[in-house]
Design a protein around this motif. Structure first.
Motif, PDB file in Angstrom:
ATOM      1  N   THR A 102       0.820  -1.219   0.000  1.00 34.16           N
ATOM      2  CA  THR A 102       0.000   0.000   0.000  1.00 34.16           C
ATOM      3  C   THR A 102       0.851   1.265   0.000  1.00 34.16           C
ATOM      4  N   GLU A 103       1.741   1.376   0.966  1.00 32.37           N
ATOM      5  CA  GLU A 103       2.550   2.588   1.110  1.00 32.37           C
ATOM      6  C   GLU A 103       3.643   2.685   0.044  1.00 32.37           C
ATOM      7  N   ALA A 104       4.181   1.547  -0.363  1.00 34.65           N
ATOM      8  CA  ALA A 104       5.327   1.551  -1.278  1.00 34.65           C
ATOM      9  C   ALA A 104       4.973   1.986  -2.693  1.00 34.65           C
ATOM     10  N   VAL A 105       3.746   1.714  -3.142  1.00 36.91           N
ATOM     11  CA  VAL A 105       3.428   1.955  -4.556  1.00 36.91           C
ATOM     12  C   VAL A 105       2.455   3.107  -4.784  1.00 36.91           C
ATOM     13  N   LYS A 106       1.928   3.710  -3.725  1.00 39.89           N
ATOM     14  CA  LYS A 106       0.908   4.742  -3.913  1.00 39.89           C
ATOM     15  C   LYS A 106       1.508   6.008  -4.535  1.00 39.89           C
ATOM     16  N   GLY A 107       0.611   6.823  -5.117  1.00 38.88           N
ATOM     17  CA  GLY A 107       1.038   8.107  -5.645  1.00 38.88           C
ATOM     18  C   GLY A 107       0.997   8.229  -7.153  1.00 38.88           C
ATOM     19  N   LYS A 108       0.650   7.134  -7.848  1.00 41.66           N
ATOM     20  CA  LYS A 108       0.599   7.210  -9.313  1.00 41.66           C
ATOM     21  C   LYS A 108      -0.794   6.772  -9.800  1.00 41.66           C
ATOM     22  N   CYS A 109      -0.837   5.806 -10.716  1.00 47.08           N
ATOM     23  CA  CYS A 109      -2.105   5.425 -11.347  1.00 47.08           C
ATOM     24  C   CYS A 109      -2.911   4.384 -10.564  1.00 47.08           C
ATOM     25  N   LEU A 110      -2.237   3.615  -9.717  1.00 46.88           N
ATOM     26  CA  LEU A 110      -2.919   2.537  -9.007  1.00 46.88           C
ATOM     27  C   LEU A 110      -2.688   2.650  -7.503  1.00 46.88           C
ATOM     28  N   ASP A 111      -3.751   2.436  -6.749  1.00 40.03           N
ATOM     29  CA  ASP A 111      -3.661   2.349  -5.290  1.00 40.03           C
ATOM     30  C   ASP A 111      -4.061   0.947  -4.859  1.00 40.03           C
ATOM     31  N   PHE A 112      -3.361   0.403  -3.871  1.00 33.36           N
ATOM     32  CA  PHE A 112      -3.639  -0.929  -3.339  1.00 33.36           C
ATOM     33  C   PHE A 112      -3.987  -0.819  -1.851  1.00 33.36           C
ATOM     34  N   PRO A 113      -5.183  -0.322  -1.527  1.00 33.80           N
ATOM     35  CA  PRO A 113      -5.550  -0.157  -0.108  1.00 33.80           C
ATOM     36  C   PRO A 113      -5.529  -1.490   0.632  1.00 33.80           C
ATOM     37  N   VAL A 114      -4.982  -1.497   1.823  1.00 36.38           N
ATOM     38  CA  VAL A 114      -4.874  -2.737   2.586  1.00 36.38           C
ATOM     39  C   VAL A 114      -6.249  -3.307   2.913  1.00 36.38           C
ATOM     40  N   GLU A 115      -7.255  -2.429   3.050  1.00 35.48           N
ATOM     41  CA  GLU A 115      -8.602  -2.917   3.372  1.00 35.48           C
ATOM     42  C   GLU A 115      -9.247  -3.662   2.200  1.00 35.48           C
ATOM     43  N   TYR A 116      -8.645  -3.556   1.011  1.00 31.32           N
ATOM     44  CA  TYR A 116      -9.162  -4.284  -0.147  1.00 31.32           C
ATOM     45  C   TYR A 116      -8.249  -5.448  -0.524  1.00 31.32           C
ATOM     46  N   SER A 117      -7.503  -5.919   0.456  1.00 30.33           N
ATOM     47  CA  SER A 117      -6.665  -7.100   0.259  1.00 30.33           C
ATOM     48  C   SER A 117      -7.384  -8.310   0.847  1.00 30.33           C
ATOM     49  N   TYR A 118      -7.688  -9.274  -0.004  1.00 30.30           N
ATOM     50  CA  TYR A 118      -8.406 -10.483   0.419  1.00 30.30           C
ATOM     51  C   TYR A 118      -7.555 -11.700   0.045  1.00 30.30           C
ATOM     52  N   ILE A 119      -6.526 -11.940   0.821  1.00 28.07           N
ATOM     53  CA  ILE A 119      -5.579 -13.014   0.536  1.00 28.07           C
ATOM     54  C   ILE A 119      -5.635 -14.033   1.668  1.00 28.07           C
ATOM     55  N   PHE A 120      -6.031 -15.260   1.317  1.00 34.56           N
ATOM     56  CA  PHE A 120      -6.287 -16.277   2.333  1.00 34.56           C
ATOM     57  C   PHE A 120      -5.277 -17.424   2.244  1.00 34.56           C
ATOM     58  N   ASN A 121      -5.334 -18.292   3.247  1.00 35.50           N
ATOM     59  CA  ASN A 121      -4.438 -19.440   3.329  1.00 35.50           C
ATOM     60  C   ASN A 121      -5.237 -20.714   3.035  1.00 35.50           C
ATOM     61  N   TRP A 122      -5.741 -20.797   1.797  1.00 33.94           N
ATOM     62  CA  TRP A 122      -6.540 -21.933   1.328  1.00 33.94           C
ATOM     63  C   TRP A 122      -7.811 -22.123   2.167  1.00 33.94           C
ATOM     64  N   GLU A 123      -8.429 -20.994   2.525  1.00 32.64           N
ATOM     65  CA  GLU A 123      -9.673 -21.010   3.310  1.00 32.64           C
ATOM     66  C   GLU A 123     -10.833 -20.658   2.378  1.00 32.64           C
ATOM     67  N   ILE A 124     -11.368 -21.661   1.711  1.00 29.46           N
ATOM     68  CA  ILE A 124     -12.390 -21.434   0.691  1.00 29.46           C
ATOM     69  C   ILE A 124     -13.658 -20.782   1.264  1.00 29.46           C
ATOM     70  N   PRO A 125     -14.241 -21.289   2.373  1.00 32.25           N
ATOM     71  CA  PRO A 125     -15.453 -20.659   2.907  1.00 32.25           C
ATOM     72  C   PRO A 125     -15.248 -19.182   3.259  1.00 32.25           C
ATOM     73  N   ALA A 126     -14.110 -18.865   3.879  1.00 28.86           N
ATOM     74  CA  ALA A 126     -13.831 -17.477   4.252  1.00 28.86           C
ATOM     75  C   ALA A 126     -13.692 -16.604   3.008  1.00 28.86           C
ATOM     76  N   PHE A 127     -13.060 -17.142   1.974  1.00 31.32           N
ATOM     77  CA  PHE A 127     -12.907 -16.397   0.736  1.00 31.32           C
ATOM     78  C   PHE A 127     -14.272 -16.116   0.108  1.00 31.32           C
ATOM     79  N   LYS A 128     -15.103 -17.143   0.034  1.00 27.46           N
ATOM     80  CA  LYS A 128     -16.419 -16.975  -0.602  1.00 27.46           C
ATOM     81  C   LYS A 128     -17.292 -15.975   0.152  1.00 27.46           C
TER      82      LYS A 128
END
Length: 394
Positions: A102-128
């Protein structure tokens, strides 16, 4: 008089030098080479930065390297801020993600807000469960597109028919996913069509193994990661007997996953198998202990062939064919992402692009080769890019 003339000339010389320096500075400023400035410029040409949601059911062994290399390339292209994100970060950790993404790449064309990060550890129900949250964000126009990591993540998002551009990468069953997408012009699949089947064919020509061992997850949805159907079709076509061990590999319980991997290794070692192909196995491999994990196979002189992993060969697996640093795929993906965001996410850009050709490396562990009593032919040795004489695991 001489002094006055000399003084006047000195003043004129200094004025001349001054104007020359100004001229050189102006010319230099106009032609200073800025990395990819001709494409992006210092400021992003979009009206505002696009908000990106990043989604993954789980991370494959090379996902983090691939993703961080894409961001590095996007930084060099001026699409995000220049960055040097470590490949060892834990993308599932919000603090790591916020600091290093989030902090490293902000300031140009793309923002990667941490609140929009949905990365799981093979947890299918939680992902869905999070897909409904994504629908709400799309409805409220809080995100502009989704980066989808991996086969199953992409399959789920395609089936949900979300009304938002989705860019899919780090996929193994690319051909299958493209068939699922069909005419959905909001979905772009970036990866090449390399298949495990090609690797098995090459190794079969090298070894002419009489039979083959393979690992499959009990949840057959994960067949997308291992190209199970292609492997079965190939072994049937070549009339190669295959022994498949099923286990719970793609699960969040790391200890259980590794226990299941070890169980399957022992089962295959006791099945009179001549070679075992190790595909993606979720959390099953402990890279620091891989040599110990596969020792039951090696002690029975069974060749172990890893899919797309230099790291596993260095740790004790016999051989593998792999992209050495993910640079080629990441550069290709970054170029396409840039074209997509500046062209209204027209997926025909990807469809019309020439298929990616990745320069693959061939790695062999000679210590393991000695243990399984495999002496490579000369033409095989000539083709080897990386040779390992020890194991990096215990």
């Amino acid at each position: 008089m001489f002094f006055q003339i000399s003084n006047h000339r000195l003043q004129m010389n200094w004025l001349g030098y001054f104007f020359k320096l100004v001229l050189v500075f102006v010319i230099s400023f106009c032609f200073i080479p800025v990395s990819h400035a001709e494409n992006r410029g210092e400021a992003c040409p979009l009206n505002k930065p696009l908000k990106v949601a990043v989604m993954a059911v789980g991370l494959q062994k090379n996902t983090t390297t691939y993703f961080t290399q894409i961001l590095k390339n996007l930084g060099e292209d001026g699409i995000v801020s220049k960055n040097s994100i470590p490949r060892t970060i834990d993308l599932r950790n919000n603090d790591d993600y916020k600091k290093n993404i989030t902090e490293a790449v902000k300031g140009k064309c793309l923002d990667f807000p941490v609140e929009y990060s949905y990365i799981f550890n093979w947890e299918i129900p939680a992902f869905k469960e999070k897909i409904e949250e994504i629908r709400s964000l799309i409805k409220d126009k809080k995100i502009d597109f989704i980066l989808s990591m991996g086969d199953l993540t992409s399959k789920y998002l395609i089936e949900e028919k979300l009304n938002i551009p989705i860019i899919c990468f780090d996929t193994n069953s690319t051909k299958t996913l493209k068939e699922i997408v069909r005419k959905n012009r909001l979905v772009s699949i970036l990866d090449d069509s390399r298949n495990i089947k090609d690797d098995i064919d090459m190794f079969y020509r090298m070894f002419s193994y009489s039979n083959l061992g393979f690992l499959r997850d009990k949840n057959h949805e994960f067949d997308l990661y291992t190209s199970y159907d292609d492997v079965m079709n190939y072994t049937k076509e070549k009339n190669i007997p295959i022994k498949v061990c099923e286990g719970d590999f793609f699960i969040p319980d790391v200890e259980k996953s590794r226990s299941e991997f070890s169980r399957c290794v022992t089962e295959l070692a006791d099945s009179n198998i001549s070679a075992v192909f190790i595909p993606e196995v979720g959390n099953g491999i402990d890279i620091k202990q891989l040599y110990t994990q596969i020792r039951p196979l090696l002690s029975k002189k069974v060749a172990t062939i890893s899919y797309d992993s230099k790291e596993q060969v260095a740790a004790g697996s016999l051989l593998s064919v792999y992209d050495p640093d993910e640079f080629t795929r990441a550069s290709y993906a970054a170029d396409l992402i840039g074209e997509l965001i500046f062209n209204a996410f027209d997926s025909s850009i990807v469809m019309n692009r020439k298929e990616l050709s990745v320069p693959l490396f061939f790695g062999v562990n000679l210590k393991t080769a000695s243990l399984v009593q495999w002496r490579p032919e000369f033409d095989v040795l000539v083709a080897v890019d990386d040779v390992f004489h020890t194991t990096n695991s215990k």
